[in-house]
Design a protein around this motif. Structure first.
Motif, PDB file in Angstrom:
ATOM      1  N   ARG A  59       0.831  -1.206   0.000  1.00 29.26           N
ATOM      2  CA  ARG A  59       0.000   0.000   0.000  1.00 29.26           C
ATOM      3  C   ARG A  59       0.871   1.263   0.000  1.00 29.26           C
ATOM      4  N   LEU A  60       1.886   1.256   0.860  1.00 24.18           N
ATOM      5  CA  LEU A  60       2.750   2.436   0.944  1.00 24.18           C
ATOM      6  C   LEU A  60       3.411   2.713  -0.411  1.00 24.18           C
ATOM      7  N   ASN A  61       3.827   1.649  -1.082  1.00 21.59           N
ATOM      8  CA  ASN A  61       4.500   1.842  -2.359  1.00 21.59           C
ATOM      9  C   ASN A  61       3.526   2.156  -3.485  1.00 21.59           C
ATOM     10  N   TYR A  62       2.308   1.651  -3.348  1.00 24.85           N
ATOM     11  CA  TYR A  62       1.276   2.015  -4.321  1.00 24.85           C
ATOM     12  C   TYR A  62       1.050   3.534  -4.292  1.00 24.85           C
ATOM     13  N   ILE A  63       1.003   4.084  -3.111  1.00 20.50           N
ATOM     14  CA  ILE A  63       0.796   5.537  -2.979  1.00 20.50           C
ATOM     15  C   ILE A  63       1.893   6.296  -3.738  1.00 20.50           C
ATOM     16  N   LEU A  64       3.119   5.819  -3.602  1.00 22.33           N
ATOM     17  CA  LEU A  64       4.243   6.496  -4.254  1.00 22.33           C
ATOM     18  C   LEU A  64       4.183   6.355  -5.772  1.00 22.33           C
ATOM     19  N   LEU A  65       3.831   5.147  -6.247  1.00 21.00           N
ATOM     20  CA  LEU A  65       3.744   4.913  -7.694  1.00 21.00           C
ATOM     21  C   LEU A  65       2.601   5.717  -8.297  1.00 21.00           C
ATOM     22  N   ASN A  66       1.468   5.662  -7.616  1.00 20.92           N
ATOM     23  CA  ASN A  66       0.273   6.314  -8.125  1.00 20.92           C
ATOM     24  C   ASN A  66       0.450   7.830  -8.220  1.00 20.92           C
ATOM     25  N   GLU A  67       1.085   8.390  -7.215  1.00 23.57           N
ATOM     26  CA  GLU A  67       1.302   9.833  -7.196  1.00 23.57           C
ATOM     27  C   GLU A  67       2.230  10.247  -8.353  1.00 23.57           C
ATOM     28  N   ALA A  68       3.250   9.450  -8.591  1.00 24.84           N
ATOM     29  CA  ALA A  68       4.177   9.750  -9.691  1.00 24.84           C
ATOM     30  C   ALA A  68       3.421   9.707 -11.018  1.00 24.84           C
TER      31      ALA A  68
END
Ligand code: SF4
Ligand code: SF4
Lengths: 192, 296
Positions: B207-216
């Motif tokens: 989830r934490l990494n999804y947030i980072l990917l999605n924001e990019a």
């Protein structure tokens, strides 16, 4: 009817824990926490925590030893230092979290059986004590062995890709002068 | 030629091999000499600190002591190593009770540490010892087609704010712009990737990494640039799994900043370890030569 009292009477708290927590390097100012909640609001893991960082700090300071040490919170803390650099009272919350992890391991108190995080931390430390270096692949295998073998199957496809790209090796990494590390560890042990 | 002592750390020798490939290639190209610290040991990372604080500081004091024999700055590319080395120096300075135990252990092994070693991150070395102006002059292939999200993670900038802001750093953004790339606004640039939680509590890490990917992705980046082995691993090696779980994010290559510096300087993809990627950077990298050919 049985009633369950959730809140402790002061007499049931552990004042020695309060004292101890303020001796954790970085925790000296824990008494000055004025419960502003900056730490909880900035913490990227707080949504997963059973006790928010703000609340945990208050509980640790009040002497709720069992509750604090058996929380998921201390293990979910990923040491990102966001709370520490933003706390208006300059309380090193991250370092307090580390102190609580160490105390929980010392006392053998964990939020659940076979809980992966402290198991991995211990496996890592043993590997470094013995070889001076960590071999990532071997850590993953040893964790799977102790927690659930299913994990290993789950990881296999990624493992193969990493192997093919030269990013994974099972060769044991170690230093030449392991004796030096042993000598230092012994000296620390004698000086405890 | 400027010389440094190189402290690689365990990850850079393993899953982050391409970080080492590209770091060595870029430093060589810029005439900066990295001499690997002989017989260095693991810094202990976040794990050892959870087990035993003084032992953790002692282990890294051994590295500092070995490094002190040479009159050179230490370059540590991994954010965790960088932080642990800085923290060890800070704590043995501020807590005499820790210093005493660490010193006694070092002495038992015939080692000493006076405290003179300077710990540096390669990003800061490029900025201060080469400088953006000089780098700009050396760019052979401007990264015109690159829209980057500069992701700094945690431990490079916190808690020791040696060269940049702890919440909204900008040094890597300026470096990328110097290379000709466009740095998009990326407000989550120092939001934690969860570190080792990906290995222990996968749901949380994903989830934490999804947030980072999605924001990019939402902000129009076509790649993410990192400074740390663990961040790169979480964002790249787990990316396919994350995309499968949370629909709506396309694949996005995740580079080490040294790989992009290398590309801009004209170093070959092979030397930069790009072949080790799991999310293929090929089409983006190929677009580089197309852009060069048509550029005025
Ligand atoms: S940020 Fe600091 S003062 Fe505010 S609640 Fe957290 S620990 Fe207390
Ligand atoms: S250091 Fe730990 S408690 Fe503090 S913000 Fe980061 S994850 Fe949360």
């Amino acid at each position: 009817m049985q009633t369950h009292r959730k809140v402790k009477y002061e007499a049931e708290l552990d004042p020695s824990f309060t004292k101890w927590v303020s001796t954790v390097p970085g925790g000296e100012r824990i008494r000055e926490c004025f419960q502003c909640g900056t730490c909880s609001s900035i913490c990227p893991l707080s949504v997963y925590m059973d006790i928010s960082p703000r609340r945990l700090i208050a509980m640790a300071d009040a002497g709720f030893k069992e509750e604090v040490l058996s929380s998921f919170t201390i293990w979910l803390c990923a040491s990102c230092y966001s709370c520490s650099v933003n706390c208006p009272k300059d309380i090193k919350i991250t370092d307090i979290m580390y102190g609580l992890k160490r105390r929980a391991i010392e006392e053998g108190i964990f939020p659940s059986r076979h809980f992966a995080i402290p198991i991995l931390a211990k496996a890592f430390a043993n590997m470094v004590r013995k070889n001076g270096r960590a071999t990532e692949s071997r850590l993953v295998v040893s964790l799977a062995w102790r927690v659930s073998l299913f994990r290993l199957l789950n990881m296999a496809p990624l493992g193969i890709k990493l192997l093919l790209r030269g990013r994974l090796s099972f060769k044991k990494e170690k230093i030449q002068n392991k004796q030096e590390i042993q000598t230092m560890l012994k000296a620390l042990e004698a000086n405890r | 030629m400027k010389k440094y002592t190189y402290y690689p750390g365990c990850s850079v020798k393993g899953t982050a091999k391409s970080y080492e490939d590209s770091l060595l290639a870029v430093f060589r190209e810029l005439n900066l000499h990295l001499e690997e610290l002989p017989d260095w040991n693991c810094c202990g990372a976040t794990f050892y600190m959870s087990i035993d604080e003084v032992t953790s500081f002692t282990l890294s004091a051994r590295n500092l002591s070995l490094a002190e024999q040479y009159d050179r700055d230490v370059v540590a590319p991994c954010s965790a190593c960088y932080l642990v080395l800085l923290k060890t120096q800070d704590y043995i300075k501020r807590y005499p009770q820790i210093r005493e135990k660490v010193d006694a252990a070092l002495t038992a092994a015939n080692l000493t540490y006076k405290g003179s070693v300077k710990i540096r991150h390669p990003l800061e070395v490029l900025l201060n010892d080469i400088g953006l102006g000089e780098l700009k002059n050396r760019v052979k292939k401007p990264l015109r087609s690159f829209k980057i999200a500069a992701y700094y993670g945690c431990q490079l900038v916190r808690p020791f704010m040696v060269f940049d802001d702890p919440s909204y750093p900008e040094t890597m953004d300026s470096l990328m712009e110097t290379l000709g790339a466009e740095a998009i606004d990326y407000p989550v640039k120092t939001r934690c990737c969860g570190g080792s939680l990906m290995g222990t509590m996968e749901d949380v890490g994903m989830r934490l990494n999804y947030i980072l990917l999605n924001e990019a992705h939402k902000r129009g980046a076509n790649c993410i640039v990192t400074v740390c082995p663990l961040c790169q691993f979480n964002l790249e090696a787990y990316q396919k799994k994350i995309i499968k779980k949370y629909n709506g994010v396309p694949e996005i290559p995740v580079f080490y900043f040294t790989q992009l510096v290398g590309l801009a300087l004209g170093i070959s993809e092979k030397e930069l370890g790009l072949g080790r990627s799991i999310v293929s950077p090929d089409s983006l990298v190929e677009s580089l030569s197309v852009v060069q050919a048509t550029a005025p």
